[in-house]
Design a protein around this motif. Structure first.
Motif, PDB file in Angstrom:
ATOM      1  N   TYR A 145     -43.147  14.748   8.131  1.00  0.00           N
ATOM      2  CA  TYR A 145     -41.773  14.416   8.509  1.00  0.00           C
ATOM      3  C   TYR A 145     -41.652  12.983   9.046  1.00  0.00           C
ATOM      4  CZ  TYR A 145     -40.618  19.326   7.927  1.00  0.00           C
ATOM      5  OH  TYR A 145     -40.408  20.573   7.392  1.00  0.00           O
ATOM      6  N   VAL A 146     -42.753  12.394   9.445  1.00  0.00           N
ATOM      7  CA  VAL A 146     -42.800  10.995   9.884  1.00  0.00           C
ATOM      8  C   VAL A 146     -44.104  10.392   9.363  1.00  0.00           C
ATOM      9  CG1 VAL A 146     -41.375  11.161  11.964  1.00  0.00           C
ATOM     10  CG2 VAL A 146     -43.796  11.742  12.096  1.00  0.00           C
ATOM     11  N   TYR A 147     -44.147   9.071   9.273  1.00  0.00           N
ATOM     12  CA  TYR A 147     -45.364   8.405   8.831  1.00  0.00           C
ATOM     13  C   TYR A 147     -45.628   7.178   9.690  1.00  0.00           C
ATOM     14  CZ  TYR A 147     -42.163   5.282   6.258  1.00  0.00           C
ATOM     15  OH  TYR A 147     -41.171   4.390   5.921  1.00  0.00           O
ATOM     16  N   GLY A 148     -46.857   6.673   9.603  1.00  0.00           N
ATOM     17  CA  GLY A 148     -47.256   5.566  10.458  1.00  0.00           C
ATOM     18  C   GLY A 148     -47.522   4.289   9.682  1.00  0.00           C
ATOM     19  N   ALA A 149     -48.182   3.350  10.333  1.00  0.00           N
ATOM     20  CA  ALA A 149     -48.497   2.049   9.735  1.00  0.00           C
ATOM     21  C   ALA A 149     -49.842   1.583  10.265  1.00  0.00           C
ATOM     22  CB  ALA A 149     -47.402   1.036  10.055  1.00  0.00           C
ATOM     23  N   GLN A 150     -50.343   0.511   9.693  1.00  0.00           N
ATOM     24  CA  GLN A 150     -51.631  -0.014  10.144  1.00  0.00           C
ATOM     25  C   GLN A 150     -51.669  -1.524   9.981  1.00  0.00           C
ATOM     26  OE1 GLN A 150     -54.361   2.058   7.542  1.00  0.00           O
ATOM     27  NE2 GLN A 150     -54.055   0.628   5.841  1.00  0.00           N
ATOM     28  N   PHE A 151     -52.387  -2.161  10.884  1.00  0.00           N
ATOM     29  CA  PHE A 151     -52.679  -3.590  10.770  1.00  0.00           C
ATOM     30  C   PHE A 151     -54.045  -3.725  10.112  1.00  0.00           C
ATOM     31  CE2 PHE A 151     -49.667  -3.450  14.263  1.00  0.00           C
ATOM     32  CZ  PHE A 151     -48.852  -4.542  14.024  1.00  0.00           C
ATOM     33  N   ILE A 152     -54.144  -4.616   9.127  1.00  0.00           N
ATOM     34  CA  ILE A 152     -55.400  -4.800   8.406  1.00  0.00           C
ATOM     35  C   ILE A 152     -55.774  -6.278   8.366  1.00  0.00           C
ATOM     36  CG2 ILE A 152     -55.116  -2.729   6.986  1.00  0.00           C
ATOM     37  CD1 ILE A 152     -54.112  -4.525   4.714  1.00  0.00           C
ATOM     38  N   ALA A 153     -57.051  -6.526   8.147  1.00  0.00           N
ATOM     39  CA  ALA A 153     -57.540  -7.909   8.020  1.00  0.00           C
ATOM     40  C   ALA A 153     -58.834  -7.909   7.228  1.00  0.00           C
ATOM     41  CB  ALA A 153     -57.755  -8.530   9.399  1.00  0.00           C
ATOM     42  N   ASN A 154     -59.167  -9.033   6.644  1.00  0.00           N
ATOM     43  CA  ASN A 154     -60.423  -9.184   5.922  1.00  0.00           C
ATOM     44  C   ASN A 154     -61.578  -9.234   6.925  1.00  0.00           C
ATOM     45  OD1 ASN A 154     -62.688 -10.534   4.386  1.00  0.00           O
ATOM     46  ND2 ASN A 154     -61.130 -10.487   2.773  1.00  0.00           N
ATOM     47  N   THR A 155     -62.655  -8.559   6.602  1.00  0.00           N
ATOM     48  CA  THR A 155     -63.801  -8.518   7.523  1.00  0.00           C
ATOM     49  C   THR A 155     -64.387  -9.913   7.752  1.00  0.00           C
ATOM     50  OG1 THR A 155     -65.228  -7.991   5.633  1.00  0.00           O
ATOM     51  CG2 THR A 155     -64.417  -6.147   6.947  1.00  0.00           C
ATOM     52  N   ARG A 156     -64.146 -10.838   6.832  1.00  0.00           N
ATOM     53  CA  ARG A 156     -64.687 -12.195   6.983  1.00  0.00           C
ATOM     54  C   ARG A 156     -63.865 -13.051   7.944  1.00  0.00           C
ATOM     55  NH1 ARG A 156     -65.985 -13.525   0.554  1.00  0.00           N
ATOM     56  NH2 ARG A 156     -67.504 -11.824   0.252  1.00  0.00           N
ATOM     57  N   ASN A 157     -62.726 -12.549   8.377  1.00  0.00           N
ATOM     58  CA  ASN A 157     -61.882 -13.328   9.292  1.00  0.00           C
ATOM     59  C   ASN A 157     -62.273 -13.155  10.763  1.00  0.00           C
ATOM     60  OD1 ASN A 157     -60.476 -14.233   7.105  1.00  0.00           O
ATOM     61  ND2 ASN A 157     -58.540 -13.263   7.636  1.00  0.00           N
ATOM     62  N   ASN A 158     -63.269 -12.326  10.996  1.00  0.00           N
ATOM     63  CA  ASN A 158     -63.831 -12.153  12.341  1.00  0.00           C
ATOM     64  C   ASN A 158     -62.858 -11.559  13.369  1.00  0.00           C
ATOM     65  OD1 ASN A 158     -66.393 -13.215  11.580  1.00  0.00           O
ATOM     66  ND2 ASN A 158     -65.577 -15.290  11.765  1.00  0.00           N
ATOM     67  N   CYS A 233     -52.815 -15.204   3.729  1.00  0.00           N
ATOM     68  CA  CYS A 233     -52.460 -14.899   5.111  1.00  0.00           C
ATOM     69  C   CYS A 233     -53.711 -14.409   5.832  1.00  0.00           C
ATOM     70  CB  CYS A 233     -51.346 -13.858   5.165  1.00  0.00           C
ATOM     71  SG  CYS A 233     -51.642 -12.449   4.082  1.00  0.00           S
ATOM     72  N   ASP A 234     -53.598 -14.235   7.154  1.00  0.00           N
ATOM     73  CA  ASP A 234     -54.761 -13.868   7.963  1.00  0.00           C
ATOM     74  C   ASP A 234     -54.846 -12.375   8.253  1.00  0.00           C
ATOM     75  OD1 ASP A 234     -55.586 -16.664   8.401  1.00  0.00           O
ATOM     76  OD2 ASP A 234     -53.722 -16.793   9.562  1.00  0.00           O
ATOM     77  N   PHE A 235     -53.703 -11.721   8.338  1.00  0.00           N
ATOM     78  CA  PHE A 235     -53.683 -10.271   8.575  1.00  0.00           C
ATOM     79  C   PHE A 235     -52.410  -9.718   7.963  1.00  0.00           C
ATOM     80  CE2 PHE A 235     -51.107 -11.904  12.009  1.00  0.00           C
ATOM     81  CZ  PHE A 235     -50.153 -10.929  12.243  1.00  0.00           C
ATOM     82  N   GLY A 236     -52.295  -8.407   7.909  1.00  0.00           N
ATOM     83  CA  GLY A 236     -51.105  -7.808   7.328  1.00  0.00           C
ATOM     84  C   GLY A 236     -50.851  -6.425   7.884  1.00  0.00           C
ATOM     85  N   ALA A 237     -49.793  -5.790   7.402  1.00  0.00           N
ATOM     86  CA  ALA A 237     -49.456  -4.426   7.813  1.00  0.00           C
ATOM     87  C   ALA A 237     -49.005  -3.638   6.605  1.00  0.00           C
ATOM     88  CB  ALA A 237     -48.363  -4.438   8.879  1.00  0.00           C
ATOM     89  N   THR A 238     -49.418  -2.369   6.564  1.00  0.00           N
ATOM     90  CA  THR A 238     -49.067  -1.489   5.450  1.00  0.00           C
ATOM     91  C   THR A 238     -48.870  -0.068   5.955  1.00  0.00           C
ATOM     92  OG1 THR A 238     -51.339  -0.772   4.935  1.00  0.00           O
ATOM     93  CG2 THR A 238     -50.592  -2.842   3.931  1.00  0.00           C
ATOM     94  N   ILE A 239     -48.490   0.810   5.028  1.00  0.00           N
ATOM     95  CA  ILE A 239     -48.497   2.230   5.338  1.00  0.00           C
ATOM     96  C   ILE A 239     -49.950   2.687   5.433  1.00  0.00           C
ATOM     97  CG2 ILE A 239     -46.292   2.749   4.208  1.00  0.00           C
ATOM     98  CD1 ILE A 239     -47.924   3.686   1.774  1.00  0.00           C
ATOM     99  N   ILE A 240     -50.152   3.896   5.960  1.00  0.00           N
ATOM    100  CA  ILE A 240     -51.490   4.500   6.031  1.00  0.00           C
ATOM    101  C   ILE A 240     -51.708   5.312   4.754  1.00  0.00           C
ATOM    102  CG2 ILE A 240     -52.930   6.118   7.312  1.00  0.00           C
ATOM    103  CD1 ILE A 240     -51.193   5.518   9.782  1.00  0.00           C
ATOM    104  N   ASP A 241     -52.808   5.200   4.035  1.00  0.00           N
ATOM    105  CA  ASP A 241     -53.713   4.067   4.024  1.00  0.00           C
ATOM    106  C   ASP A 241     -53.560   3.434   2.648  1.00  0.00           C
ATOM    107  OD1 ASP A 241     -55.798   2.252   4.001  1.00  0.00           O
ATOM    108  OD2 ASP A 241     -57.290   3.639   4.722  1.00  0.00           O
ATOM    109  N   ALA A 242     -52.885   2.302   2.596  1.00  0.00           N
ATOM    110  CA  ALA A 242     -52.583   1.639   1.332  1.00  0.00           C
ATOM    111  C   ALA A 242     -53.840   1.182   0.608  1.00  0.00           C
ATOM    112  CB  ALA A 242     -51.657   0.449   1.579  1.00  0.00           C
ATOM    113  N   ARG A 243     -54.949   1.072   1.316  1.00  0.00           N
ATOM    114  CA  ARG A 243     -56.201   0.671   0.669  1.00  0.00           C
ATOM    115  C   ARG A 243     -56.690   1.729  -0.328  1.00  0.00           C
ATOM    116  NH1 ARG A 243     -60.283   0.032   5.411  1.00  0.00           N
ATOM    117  NH2 ARG A 243     -59.431   2.125   5.732  1.00  0.00           N
ATOM    118  N   GLN A 244     -56.236   2.979  -0.123  1.00  0.00           N
ATOM    119  CA  GLN A 244     -56.695   4.089  -0.952  1.00  0.00           C
ATOM    120  C   GLN A 244     -55.834   4.298  -2.190  1.00  0.00           C
ATOM    121  OE1 GLN A 244     -59.450   5.626  -0.333  1.00  0.00           O
ATOM    122  NE2 GLN A 244     -59.898   4.996   1.770  1.00  0.00           N
ATOM    123  N   SER A 245     -54.901   3.412  -2.442  1.00  0.00           N
ATOM    124  CA  SER A 245     -54.088   3.514  -3.656  1.00  0.00           C
ATOM    125  C   SER A 245     -54.994   3.504  -4.887  1.00  0.00           C
ATOM    126  CB  SER A 245     -53.109   2.336  -3.723  1.00  0.00           C
ATOM    127  OG  SER A 245     -52.581   2.195  -5.012  1.00  0.00           O
TER     128      SER A 245
END
Length: 341
Positions: A145-158, A233-245
């Motif tokens: 009934y509700v959904y969340g979000a996440q902040f993501i970044a490349n592991t090389r950006n430390n 860009c340095d970081f971003g935000a997406t739905i959970i979990d857009a990486r699994q598309s």
């Protein structure tokens, strides 16, 4: 002659008048009771007639069910079928309308020209803040009934990840996790995206994080790809979990190793919110709430909900359930009128 004999004419007169009184018809639960009539006496002036209040839901004052502005003809037919079902099960008269835009629909609630609708999240917040509506039902998609979000970044950006992938929990509060983004450039989905822009921006603003001008890359998968590629860009935000598309995983099989979750926003973003006019009587509001929820459990109701709204189920709710969502929409600092059309 007995004294009672003299009372006989009077008694006959009262019996004759009593037999001529009009009968009051019985009133069904869905039919407004008729106004009581008054008979003027020779010694009093006739009463000045007052305007009759026509109850909402009666044929002369139907409940106006507003459909989404962008519906196709076949979907409008489903909307009318849904309204017919509501009318059949409740006994109230339901009329259907389709506004030109959600902005018009919010205005219609303010004018009293709409009483029931499924509003997208930002239109709901706008109408609620203006005092036009109250929430009655939450809508379900993808089992939630509700959904969340996440902040993501490349592991090389430390950047330091404050999210535990194994336990599915954040390891720090928002301020600790998000302050490291201060002065960096975000990738956002689009200007109307709740999970990919508005709510994450609300979290950043609330915690005093000021970023460089963003890049709007249009799409949660595109945000992931941009973070993976670097240089945009340095970081971003997406739905959970857009990486699994599936499309992302097919092109970038190592994406979950290269792109990490820094921090997650708990599920607080709604899908459409079913609302009624704030002025609607409690008994009518309760009846519509219960009946709409039950209609989704019937074959005709499920078909209509899927065809119009892509909704799986409905659940009774009140406005308190969306307090956090409204809070972060506010802290985003964005103009609500620009977030829906």
């Amino acid at each position: 002659m007995p004294k009672y004999f003299y009372l006989l004419p009077v008694l006959l007169m009262f019996l004759t008048e009593a037999c001529s009184l009009p009968l009051t018809p019985s009133v069904s639960p869905m039919t407004p009771a008729p106004a009581a009539s008054q008979t003027a006496t020779p010694t009093e002036p006739a009463a000045v007639p007052t305007a009759t209040i026509v109850p909402l839901g009666s044929p002369a004052n139907p409940v106006v069910f507003a459909l989404p502005p962008s519906l196709q003809p076949e979907q409008i037919a489903d909307g009318k079928a849904l309204a017919d079902g509501l009318s059949r099960y409740t006994g109230y008269t339901i009329a259907v309308t389709r506004p030109n835009s959600y902005a018009d629909l919010v205005a219609d609630f303010g004018k009293g020209n709409a009483h029931l609708a499924f509003l997208p999240p930002f239109a709901y917040v706008d109408a609620y803040q203006k005092g036009y509506v109250r929430a009655i039902l939450a809508t379900q998609r993808f089992g939630t009934y509700v959904y969340g979000a996440q902040f993501i970044a490349n592991t090389r950006n430390n950047f330091v990840s404050y999210y535990d992938e194994l336990n599915g929990q954040n390891k720090a509060d928002a301020k600790t996790a998000l302050s490291q983004f201060d002065g960096y450039k975000p990738c956002w989905d689009d200007p109307l995206s709740a999970a990919g822009y508005v709510i994450p921006l609300g979290f950043l603003n609330e915690n005093g994080v000021r970023t460089k001008p963003p890049a709007f890359v249009e799409g949660h998968s595109t945000v992931v790809r941009s973070i993976y590629a670097q240089g945009i860009c340095d970081f971003g935000a997406t739905i959970i979990d857009a990486r699994q598309s599936p499309a992302v995983l097919e092109d970038l099989p190592d994406v979950t190793r290269r792109v990490q979750v820094i921090w997650r926003i708990e599920p607080l973003i709604p899908y459409e919110v079913v609302v009624v006019a704030s002025s609607m009587p409690d008994d009518l509001r309760f009846t519509l709430t219960q009946t709409l929820a039950q209609l989704t459990q019937t074959a005709e109701g499920q078909t209509a909900m899927q065809n119009i709204y892509k909704i799986e189920a409905l659940q009774p709710v009140n406005d308190d359930a969306y307090a956090l969502f409204r809070h972060y929409v506010k802290t985003s600092g964005l103009d609500l009128s620009t977030l829906f059309k």
